[in-house]
Design an enzyme around this catalytic site. Structure first.
Site, PDB file in Angstrom:
ATOM      1  N   ARG A  24      47.772  38.248  27.003  1.00  0.00           N
ATOM      2  CA  ARG A  24      47.259  39.664  27.068  1.00  0.00           C
ATOM      3  C   ARG A  24      48.105  40.785  27.202  1.00  0.00           C
ATOM      4  NH1 ARG A  24      42.024  39.677  29.558  1.00  0.00           N
ATOM      5  NH2 ARG A  24      41.124  37.763  30.017  1.00  0.00           N
ATOM      6  N   ASP A 407      36.268  35.037  45.574  1.00  0.00           N
ATOM      7  CA  ASP A 407      36.411  35.186  43.941  1.00  0.00           C
ATOM      8  C   ASP A 407      36.383  33.679  43.912  1.00  0.00           C
ATOM      9  OD1 ASP A 407      37.525  34.751  41.245  1.00  0.00           O
ATOM     10  OD2 ASP A 407      38.692  36.741  42.007  1.00  0.00           O
ATOM     11  N   ASP A 409      36.605  32.079  41.136  1.00  0.00           N
ATOM     12  CA  ASP A 409      37.671  31.534  39.785  1.00  0.00           C
ATOM     13  C   ASP A 409      38.627  30.792  40.440  1.00  0.00           C
ATOM     14  OD1 ASP A 409      35.969  32.720  38.171  1.00  0.00           O
ATOM     15  OD2 ASP A 409      37.253  34.498  38.009  1.00  0.00           O
ATOM     16  N   ASN A 415      46.812  33.623  33.924  1.00  0.00           N
ATOM     17  CA  ASN A 415      46.873  34.661  35.273  1.00  0.00           C
ATOM     18  C   ASN A 415      48.429  34.981  35.600  1.00  0.00           C
ATOM     19  OD1 ASN A 415      44.196  32.866  36.575  1.00  0.00           O
ATOM     20  ND2 ASN A 415      43.918  34.491  35.236  1.00  0.00           N
ATOM     21  N   ARG A 418      50.509  38.304  35.208  1.00  0.00           N
ATOM     22  CA  ARG A 418      50.332  39.758  35.966  1.00  0.00           C
ATOM     23  C   ARG A 418      49.734  39.624  37.456  1.00  0.00           C
ATOM     24  NH1 ARG A 418      45.416  40.710  34.438  1.00  0.00           N
ATOM     25  NH2 ARG A 418      45.243  38.630  33.404  1.00  0.00           N
ATOM     26  N   VAL A 455      29.785  37.731  43.974  1.00  0.00           N
ATOM     27  CA  VAL A 455      28.860  38.615  44.694  1.00  0.00           C
ATOM     28  C   VAL A 455      27.869  38.889  43.405  1.00  0.00           C
ATOM     29  CG1 VAL A 455      28.797  40.677  45.557  1.00  0.00           C
ATOM     30  CG2 VAL A 455      30.607  39.691  46.087  1.00  0.00           C
ATOM     31  N   ASN A 480      34.417  43.320  34.745  1.00  0.00           N
ATOM     32  CA  ASN A 480      33.116  43.549  33.811  1.00  0.00           C
ATOM     33  C   ASN A 480      32.419  44.526  34.525  1.00  0.00           C
ATOM     34  OD1 ASN A 480      30.665  42.124  35.038  1.00  0.00           O
ATOM     35  ND2 ASN A 480      32.406  40.967  35.546  1.00  0.00           N
ATOM     36  N   CYS A 535      22.903  42.486   8.598  1.00  0.00           N
ATOM     37  CA  CYS A 535      22.893  42.347   7.064  1.00  0.00           C
ATOM     38  C   CYS A 535      24.365  42.421   6.678  1.00  0.00           C
ATOM     39  CB  CYS A 535      22.272  43.414   6.418  1.00  0.00           C
ATOM     40  SG  CYS A 535      22.651  45.121   6.684  1.00  0.00           S
TER      41      CYS A 535
END
Length: 818
Positions: A24, A407, A409, A415, A418, A455, A480, A535
């Site tokens: 990232r 969380d 995850d 990860n 960061r 959540v 998101n 198309c």
């Protein structure tokens, strides 16, 4: 005083590290900047180590004291009891952030009498907590070197902070804004002086006057191809490029490509420089900081000035986090030449925090000097939030408060660059419980509860209205829009304030949402993501994004959608014999797809080869189709199986075919982060084959992964900045609330007052009648359900816009409704 030196022999070039952890960041900085970081030095050690440097030297001469517990999240109580130096206390914590970074420490004396020649080994020097006289001496020394040593100074004094940058008289910036280069399809070019270029289908070009562009694939006015032109913007859909009157007539096609032009920035100390200002007059703050530096040097002889100096000695952890993120980004600019540097000062003052305080000798004195007394997600922003909460002393044990984090995850390797609370040995452990444990290491007095639930509507039995009613504030760290909208609606309907934030590359935002006072997140919408027409994907691709999306769609069709249809069919019909008993097979849903899959199902190796060849001919051989005159004409590709990688793939397939094949298949869900599953490899190969057909420049695996996986670029500096700004913008009253929008690449930081909640007058009698009618005839409430949350949509303000839903309205059922 802290001095940080980096010898950034790039992590990107090293053969040892796994680059998954920094994808990232590469999307933010680019490969060129990552390679240029091979020679560097930094300020905020945590952010810089996470950025992936090779070596870091930290210098500090002071001993740990209780005051440091409220400002430095790497210092522990045992460090104070044992009288360790600060540099020794933080060394191991900094080193374990990134196992590929060599961390060195120094506690040598550094003052006005020190020989500064040792600084010549550094490319950038960063000072914090340093006397102004020493700052000037070191800055002068750095300027005299050839090339100049980049100099950055940063300090937080209570509720005020400042950053100063000096990169020399001739600092070249290769990419001023970091935005992706724009490519625009051409509708027409006039033969005139000046010639006017109009965008295809009146799409906006997003260019600015004075920028440089080049052309490719122009038909008719071919002299333009490959040449550069400076533009003058005429409208969002057109611009002029100079005299085209002597060129051939334009016929069709063509793409305009933006060219990024490097610029040279002069950091001239004889001028006043420029100021980036937050909340106060910059020249007054500049003078105050200089005076404060003098006061601090004399506070032993002047007690009252000493008190003022001690107040300024306080530290607001969120402000320190924000300044650390901004300053660290300036370091990256100094080393890579990417993004526009700060010229030359930034001052921040959070004046509504100030309060008189009395020292108590505990870890919160640094905070009291600034403020007196005083839940969702554990990703990058969530980790930074928890660190700030721990330093602030939020929700202490023995009190009524509690931090609740949730969380679902698990921690991935990607990860680590960061989400600084996590280490390599935490991989595949839950984010929430790991982050909670790391937070307690920073401040054991914090009361924190970690959960693993998502959540969402499916967990409303856990995160019920009763749960929300016990919260004082909801702080989101989500990635998101859908989740943000849901949390927003739940917070507003339960009348709970919400602090939302997010980043994308060097950009970030924070938003304060207070029910009945400010607009909610759902009160506004970002422009919808532009979709590529079907198309275009099928027959008229023109850029690599088209072929990547086509390949991604093929992946979903071949490996997810069709197998799912096949399985659903056999779940309904238990055997092939049962299907054959049906008189009209075409009446069975999914039967056509099932018959195709059964008829082509490989039974042996030769069948695999035939099926692969059939798909290749279908997808990559030229078809006779009616094409638009502006569209590219495809060329067929010859199949050539020869490489070692392809032979290995053949061997793997042969082994797979030897297993028994049943009527059930296993749909494959696209997963971008597992490099061993071949998903990105398939999309890269299919996309580039398609691109070759249409003479489109191919994309490497790295770029394909970003586009196909819709990866949001991220960098630790922006994450640190946004987490600190979340607390800063949430003041004590409506007049002190601020939303913040920043772009560290430019750099721009803008604070705005949140918009007041929109109030729409509705006829009471009509509303009551309509709600009761809906409750009785549509919802049919049960005896257990006491209310329902309704969303009232209002007509759009202009034609073509969608209805804009308002915040949820809670309707309580009366007895007659049941």
């Amino acid at each position: 005083m802290a001095l940080f030196k980096l010898d950034l022999a790039a992590l990107y070039n090293s053969p040892l590290p796994d680059l998954k952890a920094e994808f990232r960041q590469r999307y933010v900085l680019g490969d060129s900047a990552m390679q240029q970081m091979a020679q560097s030095h930094f300020l905020d050690a945590k952010n810089i180590v996470l950025a992936g440097v090779k070596a870091l030297t930290v210098h500090d001469t002071k001993k740990c004291e209780t005051w440091d517990l409220g400002t430095n999240f790497f210092i522990r109580e045992e460090d104070i009891l044992t009288q360790r130096s600060r540099v020794e206390a933080v060394y191991s914590h900094i080193a374990e952030l990134n196992p590929y970074v060599q961390v060195n420490i120094s506690a040598a004396s550094l003052d006005e009498n020190t020989d500064l020649s040792f600084l010549k080994q550094f490319q950038c020097v960063i000072l914090t907590d340093t006397r102004i006289s020493l700052q000037k001496k070191i800055n002068d020394f750095c300027r005299l070197q050839q090339p100049p040593i980049k100099f950055i100074s940063s300090d937080v004094y209570g509720i005020c902070a400042r950053i100063f940058c000096d990169f020399g008289d001739q600092f070249e910036v290769s990419d001023p804004n970091g935005e992706e280069v724009k490519e625009i399809f051409v509708q027409s070019i006039t033969k005139a002086n000046p010639g006017i270029v109009t965008c295809l289908e009146n799409r906006t070009h997003g260019l600015q006057s004075g920028q440089t562009v080049t052309f490719k694939e122009i038909n008719g006015m071919s002299e333009l191809n490959g040449n550069t032109h400076q533009i003058e913007v005429l409208s969002p859909y057109s611009f002029s490029i100079g005299d085209t009157s002597d060129l051939e007539d334009y016929t069709h096609g063509g793409i305009v490509c933006q060219i990024k032009t490097p610029k040279t920035v002069c950091f001239c100390l004889c001028s006043k420089g420029s100021f980036l200002l937050i909340f106060q007059a910059p020249l007054q703050l500049h003078a105050a900081f200089l005076a404060l530096s003098k006061f601090q040097e004399q506070h032993q002889r002047m007690p009252r000035i000493g008190w003022l100096s001690r107040s300024a000695r306080g530290s607001l952890p969120p402000l320190a986090a924000a300044v650390g993120g901004i300053a660290s980004q300036e370091v990256l600019k100094a080393l890579t030449g990417k993004f526009s540097p700060l010229q030359q000062w930034v001052y921040i003052i959070i004046i509504f925090f100030f309060n008189i305080f009395v020292c108590r000798g505990d870890r919160y004195d640094a905070l009291r000097a600034c403020v007196g007394r005083s839940c969702v997600g554990c990703g990058a922003i969530g980790c930074e939030m928890l660190k700030n909460f721990a330093l602030l002393g939020v929700s202490l044990s023995g009190k009524s408060g509690e931090i609740i984090i949730t969380d679902p995850d698990l921690i991935e390797k990607s990860n680590l660059n960061r989400q600084f609370l996590f280490r390599p040995h935490h991989i595949q452990k839950p984010k929430s419980t790991t982050a909670a444990a790391a937070t307690l290491e920073i401040n054991p007095q914090v009361k924190i509860s970690a959960r693993l639930n998502k959540v969402c509507p499916a967990t409303e039995n856990i995160y019920s209205d009763e749960f929300y009613s016990k919260l004082d504030v909801v702080v989101t760290a989500l990635d998101n829009v859908e989740a943000r909208r849901y949390i927003d609606s739940r917070s507003v309907s339960n009348q709970r304030p919400l602090l939302d934030s997010g980043t994308m590359g060097t950009k970030g935002h924070t938003e304060v949402i207070v029910p009945n006072l400010t607009e909610s997140y759902n009160s506004h919408r970002d422009p919808p993501e532009e979709e590529i027409p079907f198309c275009t994907l099928k027959s008229f691709p023109a850029v690599i994004e088209h072929t990547i999306q086509w390949a991604r769609d093929k992946f979903e069709s071949l490996f997810t959608h069709k197998p799912s249809i096949y399985n659903k069919f056999w779940q309904t019909h238990s055997s092939a014999e049962q299907v054959l008993q049906v008189k009209y097979l075409e009446s069975l849903e999914g039967s056509f797809q099932v018959i195709k899959l059964l008829s082509r199902r490989p039974a042996q190796w030769e069948d695999c080869v035939l099926l692969a060849r059939f798909k290749f001919e279908k997808y990559f051989k030229r078809k006779k189709i009616e094409t638009d005159e502006n569209a590219k004409k495809p060329d067929h590709i010859k199949l050539n199986v020869s490489s070692e990688e392809e032979r290995e793939a053949i061997n793997l397939l042969e082994r797979a075919i030897s297993n028994n094949i049943h009527l059930q298949t296993t749909p494959i869900l696209f997963e971008k982060d597992d490099d061993s599953n071949g998903h990105i490899d398939f999309i890269t190969a299919a996309s580039n084959l398609r691109a070759r057909m249409y003479s489109i420049e191919s994309a490497d695996r790295f770029r394909t992964k970003r586009i196909a996986g819709k990866i949001i670029p991220a960098i630790a500096t922006a994450t640190a900045a946004v987490s600190g700004l979340v607390r800063i913008v949430a003041g004590y009253g409506f007049d002190s609330f601020r939303n913040c929008f920043f772009n560290l690449a430019l750099p721009i930081i803008v604070f705005t007052k949140p918009a007041e909640v929109r109030r729409t007058q509705i006829r009471t009698n009509l509303l009551t009648f309509s709600l009761k009618l809906a409750m009785q005839k549509l919802i049919k409430p049960s005896s257990e359900k006491k209310y329902v949350d309704l969303t009232v949509s209002f007509p759009p303000e202009s034609d073509g816009d969608e209805d804009l839903p308002g915040p949820p309205v809670r309707y309580h059922f009366s007895q007659e409704d049941n």
